[in-house]
Write a protein that holds these residues in place. Structure first.
Motif, PDB file in Angstrom:
ATOM      1  N   ALA A 148      -1.997   2.357   5.478  1.00 30.00           N
ATOM      2  CA  ALA A 148      -0.918   1.372   5.590  1.00 30.00           C
ATOM      3  C   ALA A 148      -0.493   1.216   7.046  1.00 30.00           C
ATOM      4  O   ALA A 148      -0.265   0.098   7.527  1.00 30.00           O
ATOM      5  N   GLY A 150      -3.946  -3.926  -0.153  1.00 25.29           N
ATOM      6  CA  GLY A 150      -3.166  -2.718   0.086  1.00 25.29           C
ATOM      7  C   GLY A 150      -3.061  -1.847  -1.150  1.00 25.29           C
ATOM      8  O   GLY A 150      -3.243  -0.622  -1.093  1.00 25.29           O
ATOM      9  N   CYS A 182      -5.133   1.607  -0.794  1.00 29.46           N
ATOM     10  CA  CYS A 182      -4.220   2.738  -0.595  1.00 29.46           C
ATOM     11  C   CYS A 182      -4.074   3.566  -1.865  1.00 29.46           C
ATOM     12  O   CYS A 182      -3.992   4.796  -1.807  1.00 29.46           O
ATOM     13  N   GLY A 215       0.819  -1.215   0.000  1.00 32.79           N
ATOM     14  CA  GLY A 215       0.000   0.000   0.000  1.00 32.79           C
ATOM     15  C   GLY A 215       0.848   1.257   0.000  1.00 32.79           C
ATOM     16  O   GLY A 215       0.534   2.232  -0.693  1.00 32.79           O
TER      17      GLY A 215
END
Length: 610
Positions: free
Chosen positions: A189, A167, A171, A38
């Motif tokens: 994260a 992730g 993200c 991420g």
């Protein structure tokens, strides 16, 4: 929680035929990989788009920093493994690494230059303690049941890819969104790294005495091992004899130790070198000229000679070991050759977070019209919801078996999944209500994890088939290199329409997706096979060190990936982006063909290891 002298609860039941303890590790690793990928998916995009509120960085500077960071991420695990082996144990190393990485992500979320660099440094150190040692716990969990170990590592590997998938997905969406921002991406994260830390801390009793420090496992009378450590579900761990029996020299493993100086020397110089490298790195990026020319100077002028000198010293130190027999020396050389060729693979593969991210950001048409937007929404919904439903089912299975003993850890995991489902719901709602949604540049990286999950079982079956030409490790390596090169050839073909030196373009998403497909097929030929061959070829007393050679190869490859990627603009001005990506096609394919040509020699050096 279990202490040094108490056994883990006798937990009944299994999940997909595996121990519940495996799934504590599965989710811990999943959240750590969520945080790593991420953050990584945002690193270059953040620097070239926003930086720290000033002018964005040049591509060369961002890619230089990317190479330095990802390189050291693969160097410190060698030191972290030694520290855990000799001093603090695997569990404390995992906890310390997770805590340090949580602080690193939190520091990066501030979007202040000095805090950003400090965050990267903390991530490098924390990853060194975390990464090698959680895998070691998986191995020890099945010491007495080796027939289950392959399946356990396969499930664990799925956890790695599930975390990377989520992730990258979440993200990149929240970090690149104008309505949210990079602090949210970096912050996510950190949140999930913290969840992994807390979950592992409260559930670690399920491992019994697995992963404790050597001093905590000391249960010997008069220096002779006569005590048994109890593994979860009643299995015996790391004991040659049951408690109460008399040990003789015949019962203990016969292991040659050389001159007895290798361990202390490796630890001493490894720690010194890592500390110096980390301090110099932090000083350079923090106190030198804010223009990232300092990074380029460090990347292009200082690192290459340092790496070359260190590799020559490291290899010379290993092969000059006078205690090595002829067969052992040949096998050590074969590991070094494998490591040399794997550098070419990861050097090209790691363009995913560097130059391929630049290609996605500036040269790929990511804006969707009405028709393509509908297709994307449906596909993205399925890609997101189905895997998380499967993971939620696994979580419920873990609940049903372990909640009585580890309620806090389970409640923390439940909270994590509530957060994930809320984030997914917000993301999908925003995508469905936006007239012309734009695909985040980092979104394309999810295909690596997705393709691994789809194709890993097929490759596992392929390796089991009795196909003579597929049995040789060098042939599998060569296949991986060639498939990777084909992926870049496809990307080069897609970039042919982009004028030389162009700063932006709008080519089809197809080229990136197709490239990721072939890159993943190549990874499935190389990554699991490489680790397997190290374990088979390395002398018992040098197995940790030879895995360290593989980590060093990854360190060199990741650093070289960022260094080469930093030349994207001058190369593209001369031969175009198509020519730039052809470099990453030609080099791995050539390396693969060379590897095939020496496969006969390699077979002799391996002395019967298939």
């Amino acid at each position: 929680m279990a202490t040094t002298n108490t056994a883990a609860p006798n937990i009944q039941g299994n999940i997909f035929g595996q121990k519940p303890a495996l799934f504590v590790l599965f989710f811990t690793e999943m959240w750590e990989r969520f945080s790593y990928y991420g953050m990584r998916v945002l690193l270059v995009v953040f620097l070239v788009k926003v930086a720290f509120g000033d002018s964005p960085w040049d591509r060369a500077d961002a890619l230089a920093l990317y190479g330095i960071y990802t390189g050291f991420v693969y160097f410190t695990p060698m030191i972290g493994g030694i520290i855990a082996d000799k001093y603090i144990g695997y569990r404390k190393a995992v906890l310390a690494g997770a805590l340090i990485m949580t602080l690193g992500h939190a520091s990066m979320a501030l979007e202040i230059d000095w805090a950003f660099y400090l965050g990267l440094l903390l991530l490098i150190i924390g990853n060194g303690l975390f990464k090698p040692n959680i895998s070691s716990i998986v191995g020890q969990l099945y010491d007495k049941e080796p027939e289950l170990k392959d399946g356990a590592y396969t499930i664990f590997y799925m956890g790695i890819n599930a975390g990377a998938f989520l992730g990258i997905m979440l993200c990149s969406y929240y970090g690149e969104s104008a309505d949210w921002g990079y602090s949210y991406g970096f912050g996510l994260a950190g949140i999930f790294m913290l969840i992994g830390l807390v979950q592992f801390f409260f559930a670690q009793g399920i491992f019994g005495r697995i992963g404790l420090a050597p001093s905590e496992l000391q249960a010997y009378d008069d220096g002779v091992a006569n005590a048994a450590a109890v593994e979860p579900d009643g299995a015996i761990l790391d004991a040659h004899l049951a408690k109460g029996t008399k040990a003789s020299s015949a019962d203990l493993p016969e292991v040659s130790t050389g001159d007895g100086q290798e361990g202390p020397r490796a630890i001493r110089w490894g720690i010194i070198g890592t500390v110096i490298a980390a301090v110099v790195y932090f000083l350079i990026v923090t106190f030198m000229d804010a223009q990232p020319n300092a990074l380029q100077t460090f990347s292009r002028q200082f690192m290459p000679p340092i790496i070359i000198g260190a590799v020559i010293a490291f290899v010379g130190w290993i092969v000059s070991d006078k205690s090595l027999l002829k067969i052992e020396r040949d096998r050590v050389w074969s590991i070094i050759v494998f490591s040399f060729f794997i550098v070419f693979f990861w050097w090209a593969f790691e363009q995913a977070g560097g130059s391929m991210t630049i290609f996605a950001l500036d040269y790929t048409d990511r804006t969707l019209d009405a028709g393509s937007a509908s297709t994307f929404r449906i596909a993205n919904t399925l890609l997101t919801v189905v895997p998380v439903m499967v993971l939620t089912y696994v979580l419920l299975k873990l609940f049903s078996i372990t909640f009585k003993h580890y309620s806090v850890a389970n409640l923390v995991l439940a909270l994590a999944f509530v957060i994930v489902w809320v984030l997914i719901g917000i993301m999908l709602y925003e995508q469905f209500t936006t007239t012309e949604p734009e695909v985040p540049a980092g979104w394309f990286q999810i295909f690596n994890s997705l393709f691994i999950i789809c194709f890993a079982p097929a490759f596992a079956k392929l390796w089991e088939k009795k196909i003579s030409w597929l049995k040789a490790g060098p042939v599998k390596f060569a296949m991986g290199l060639i498939l990777l090169g084909i992926g870049f050839a496809i990307l080069a073909l897609g970039a042919m329409s982009i004028p030389d030196g162009a700063k932006t373009a709008s080519v089809s998403m197809f080229w990136l997706i197709a490239a990721y497909l072939f890159h993943t097929l190549g990874e499935l030929c190389i990554s699991p096979v490489g680790l397997s061959y190290v374990s088979k070829l390395a002398p018992v007393r040098l197995i940790g060190l030879m895995f360290g050679v593989f980590f060093v190869a990854n360190f060199i490859a990741n650093f070289a990936a960022g260094l080469t990627g930093s030349y994207i603009e001058p190369i593209a001005e001369q031969v175009g982006l198509s020519g730039f990506f052809l470099i990453f096609a030609a080099v791995p394919i050539t390396a693969g063909l060379v590897f095939i040509s020496i496969s006969g020699w390699m077979k002799k050096m391996m002395h019967g290891i298939e």
